[in-house]
Design a protein around this motif. Structure first.
Motif, PDB file in Angstrom:
ATOM      1  N   LEU A 219      28.032  27.727 -51.773  1.00 48.01           N
ATOM      2  CA  LEU A 219      28.074  28.337 -52.482  1.00 48.01           C
ATOM      3  C   LEU A 219      26.794  28.239 -53.569  1.00 48.01           C
ATOM      4  O   LEU A 219      26.100  29.238 -53.865  1.00 48.01           O
ATOM      5  CB  LEU A 219      29.415  28.359 -53.377  1.00 48.01           C
ATOM      6  N   ALA A 220      26.446  26.993 -53.681  1.00 41.73           N
ATOM      7  CA  ALA A 220      25.359  26.518 -54.665  1.00 41.73           C
ATOM      8  C   ALA A 220      24.096  27.284 -54.026  1.00 41.73           C
ATOM      9  O   ALA A 220      23.029  27.528 -54.568  1.00 41.73           O
ATOM     10  CB  ALA A 220      24.928  25.409 -54.832  1.00 41.73           C
ATOM     11  N   LEU A 221      23.977  27.391 -52.443  1.00 42.39           N
ATOM     12  CA  LEU A 221      22.722  27.744 -51.758  1.00 42.39           C
ATOM     13  C   LEU A 221      23.040  29.519 -51.257  1.00 42.39           C
ATOM     14  O   LEU A 221      22.454  29.987 -50.637  1.00 42.39           O
ATOM     15  CB  LEU A 221      22.621  27.056 -50.566  1.00 42.39           C
ATOM     16  N   ALA A 222      23.938  30.068 -51.996  1.00 40.01           N
ATOM     17  CA  ALA A 222      24.122  31.296 -51.855  1.00 40.01           C
ATOM     18  C   ALA A 222      24.526  31.874 -50.494  1.00 40.01           C
ATOM     19  O   ALA A 222      24.151  33.065 -50.080  1.00 40.01           O
ATOM     20  CB  ALA A 222      22.981  32.190 -52.320  1.00 40.01           C
ATOM     21  N   PHE A 223      25.223  31.164 -49.813  1.00 38.46           N
ATOM     22  CA  PHE A 223      25.869  31.329 -48.594  1.00 38.46           C
ATOM     23  C   PHE A 223      27.253  31.900 -48.909  1.00 38.46           C
ATOM     24  O   PHE A 223      28.234  31.359 -49.686  1.00 38.46           O
ATOM     25  CB  PHE A 223      26.083  30.202 -47.641  1.00 38.46           C
ATOM     26  N   ASP A 224      27.501  33.298 -48.620  1.00 30.88           N
ATOM     27  CA  ASP A 224      29.036  33.675 -48.898  1.00 30.88           C
ATOM     28  C   ASP A 224      29.944  33.332 -48.151  1.00 30.88           C
ATOM     29  O   ASP A 224      31.205  33.181 -48.411  1.00 30.88           O
ATOM     30  CB  ASP A 224      28.823  35.410 -48.515  1.00 30.88           C
ATOM     31  N   ASP A 225      29.766  32.972 -46.816  1.00 23.62           N
ATOM     32  CA  ASP A 225      30.478  32.379 -45.896  1.00 23.62           C
ATOM     33  C   ASP A 225      30.504  30.759 -45.716  1.00 23.62           C
ATOM     34  O   ASP A 225      29.213  30.524 -44.940  1.00 23.62           O
ATOM     35  CB  ASP A 225      30.421  33.227 -44.604  1.00 23.62           C
ATOM     36  N   PRO A 226      31.096  30.056 -46.299  1.00 25.64           N
ATOM     37  CA  PRO A 226      31.025  28.320 -45.886  1.00 25.64           C
ATOM     38  C   PRO A 226      30.816  28.036 -44.462  1.00 25.64           C
ATOM     39  O   PRO A 226      30.275  27.179 -43.948  1.00 25.64           O
ATOM     40  CB  PRO A 226      32.018  27.713 -46.691  1.00 25.64           C
ATOM     41  N   ALA A 227      31.797  28.704 -43.594  1.00 29.84           N
ATOM     42  CA  ALA A 227      31.757  28.606 -42.259  1.00 29.84           C
ATOM     43  C   ALA A 227      30.366  28.771 -41.813  1.00 29.84           C
ATOM     44  O   ALA A 227      29.785  28.254 -40.775  1.00 29.84           O
ATOM     45  CB  ALA A 227      32.883  29.411 -41.526  1.00 29.84           C
ATOM     46  N   TYR A 228      29.831  29.983 -42.215  1.00 31.38           N
ATOM     47  CA  TYR A 228      28.406  30.233 -41.747  1.00 31.38           C
ATOM     48  C   TYR A 228      27.289  29.311 -42.054  1.00 31.38           C
ATOM     49  O   TYR A 228      26.580  28.785 -41.347  1.00 31.38           O
ATOM     50  CB  TYR A 228      28.044  31.627 -42.025  1.00 31.38           C
TER      51      TYR A 228
END
Length: 312
Positions: A278-287
């Motif tokens: 989330l801190a790196l602006a990934f909507d999907d943690p699995a991705y």
């Protein structure tokens, strides 16, 4: 922030909190002199002995630092990589570099700190010099005896100007600092004689400017076309420049920067993989986890465990 008093900005171990990695404005005492509000100077000894000669990993958001290790030894950790230094030596640190030190008790030397924006202003008319200080440099002075003596004298003169109240004081401080920066630039073998006019030199400047833009915007996941447009280039041209001077495609440079920040979080914080995503602006943690493993060969938490074992 350029016109703020740096000693106020640097007061009392101010933590700006990016994630859980300490981001210090710097240690320091509030001063009352407005004539040199952009630079700070102190000895390594006076600060490090307060912390038992160990400064834990941290970073400075808007500050550039020069550490002059005149005597003694230092172990410096930069983004998790440790290097032993034996004085005399110089360390230059651009903003947001995660770094920490362990000094020997007999350490002697000086730390100079200034706003990175002021550094850009000072070197604005000196083509090629500014680029030298966008990266970390660890410079042994053992093979530069004459330069080491001159640097020591220039740093002592700068410190004396800061401690004094002479006329045109800020200008004298800036002049002393410029001499120090030029000397360090020359030691890196980075002096150019073409004034930036050759195609190779222009391409290098574009590459360094692109890397600077990536440092500012990598969290926003902007497409290559946006970066290319800001540089006045086409995307294919930007890719060619990046391959030639940075060793990867433009997208690869962006991915390297994201992975570096992820490694910093995993090494220096207790954030979960999901929180880091989330801190790196990934909507999907699995991705994010798949992306990290693809680039490093390890899942995020396995990388953290490896780093903790290595540091232990």
């Amino acid at each position: 922030m350029d016109n703020s008093n740096i000693q106020q900005y640097m007061a009392s171990e101010l933590i700006l909190a990016i994630g859980d990695i300490p981001t210090y404005a710097l240690y320091g005492e509030v001063g009352d002199d407005p004539t040199a509000d952009w630079v700070h100077c102190e000895t390594i000894q006076i600060r490090s002995r307060l912390h038992n000669y160990r400064i834990l990993p941290h970073r400075h958001e808007k500050l550039f630092q020069i550490l002059h290790l005149a005597e003694g030894t230092a172990e410096i950790v930069v983004d998790g990589r440790s290097t032993q230094l034996i004085g005399p030596a110089i360390v230059t640190l651009p903003p947001m570099t995660v770094h920490g030190y362990t000094f020997s008790p007999d350490v002697q030397g000086t730390v100079l700190t200034l706003f990175d924006s002021r550094l850009t202003h000072i070197l604005a008319e000196m083509d090629g010099v500014r680029e030298t200080f966008r990266s970390v440099h660890l410079i042994s002075l053992h093979d530069h005896e004459d330069a080491a003596r001159t640097l020591t004298a220039d740093i002592a003169s700068l410190a004396a100007e800061l401690a004094g109240r002479g006329s045109a004081r800020s200008e004298a401080i800036q002049a002393r600092l410029m001499l120090i920066l030029i000397a360090l630039h020359r030691m890196q073998g980075a002096s150019q004689t073409d004034g930036g006019r050759s195609p190779v030199r222009r391409a290098l400047q574009h590459a360094l400017r692109f890397r600077e833009l990536v440092d500012l915007h990598f969290r926003s996941h902007q497409p290559i076309e946006i970066y290319a447009s800001r540089l006045g280039l086409t995307s294919p041209h930007l890719n060619r420049i990046c391959r030639e001077h940075l060793g990867d495609t433009a997208l690869g440079v962006i991915h390297q920067r994201i992975i570096l920040e992820a490694k910093r979080y995993l090494t220096f914080t207790s954030l979960s993989a999901k929180e880091i995503a989330l801190a790196l602006a990934f909507d999907d943690p699995a991705y994010f986890a798949r992306f990290f493993k693809q680039k490093t060969g390890l899942p995020p938490l396995a990388f953290r465990a490896m780093q903790q074992d290595a540091m232990a």
